[in-house]
Design an enzyme around this catalytic site. Sequence first.
Site, mmCIF file in Angstrom:
data_model
loop_
_atom_site.group_PDB
_atom_site.id
_atom_site.type_symbol
_atom_site.label_atom_id
_atom_site.label_comp_id
_atom_site.label_asym_id
_atom_site.label_seq_id
_atom_site.Cartn_x
_atom_site.Cartn_y
_atom_site.Cartn_z
ATOM 1 N N ALA A 202 -12.638 -5.353 -23.191
ATOM 2 C CA ALA A 202 -13.713 -6.057 -22.488
ATOM 3 C C ALA A 202 -13.258 -6.569 -21.133
ATOM 4 C CB ALA A 202 -14.227 -7.211 -23.351
ATOM 5 N N ASP A 219 -18.140 -11.640 -29.438
ATOM 6 C CA ASP A 219 -18.072 -11.454 -30.891
ATOM 7 C C ASP A 219 -16.681 -10.896 -31.195
ATOM 8 O OD1 ASP A 219 -18.604 -11.195 -33.556
ATOM 9 O OD2 ASP A 219 -20.028 -9.536 -33.344
#
Length: 349
Positions: A202, A219
């Site tokens: 990410a 998450d």
Amino acid sequence: MVFASIMRYFVKVSMTMFCLLNLNGNAQFHRPEPIDGIVDDDNVDEPEQNQFEYGYYDNMHIEWVHQLYEEEIDIDVTRSLVINSVDYSVASEIQNLTVITTNRFGKAIVLNSHLQTAEHDEHIFHESLVHPALLIHNAPKTVLIMGGGSGSAAREVLKHKDITKVIICEIDRQVVNLSHEHMEANNGAFNDERLHIIYNDAKDELERSQEKFDVIIGDLCEPNTSISNNLYTRSFYEDVVKPRLKENGLFVTYAGRAGNLSHKVVFSQVHNTLKQVFPYVVAYTAHVSSYGDLFSNIPINVDAEQLNNKIGERINGELSYLDGDVIAASTVLNKTLKKSLMEETSILN
């Protein structure tokens, strides 16, 4: 205060046992040994495979199980789940993944010996992670989910009628593959044309892309795991997440266990780190039984009636766990947590 010029952010913090602390709590799949002086193997008939029964011996309750999943969830605290079967196991380039079927919580995915998600109560976690931020935002259209390869967070995001684009940024393709095959509740989300999946770290993806989002959701596995450590630092929040949020954008991230005994290990540090970057950081909690403890999120206080109105206006179908009253109540922290959050000085760099 001008809302358009001051962004409000969320932090989601969990007391769950998965991907959290390095407590030398490797999970084990085993059959428990008889207790000396309690069970005489010569006199007790053993249940057939894949069953568990109850027996009594000298007025003490004995439980036999075919297999247990056992994991340390806190210092000197271990929880066990009865397993019907170990359905699949694979080692990706990043981690070990196992799918088990439990008696109580249905199918579950275990990553590196830490329970990640269980089908019978994951909705509590993911509803609480996703909906407060999306309901408080004025008009969310685009959402990025860091991690989230199970598809559960995306499923909840896609319940909002006005969402036009959701991106899952998952580092491990095998998480998506296993979830798609074994966690059928999310197949609708995976097949939704608004969902896009990117297989990348990410941090790398956000640094590479110039796209901005209304809401960014973490998450993630917990800090203190090699996979996610770089997604909890001050520099990541300041230099990577914040620039990728649109004006009035919201950020919510899983951030560690928040129980009375465990919150100082990670939660309070993540909370304090976020306070150095974002002007609004508020914690909220919920209990997820399969995780064995609390997790907490951080929203701005909003009137329960307003939240209920937004749920009715924005969401297709009904939520299984949350309503406005539950969201509002979840922002009330006990005295121990509030005191620790006020006194925490550590920053994750």
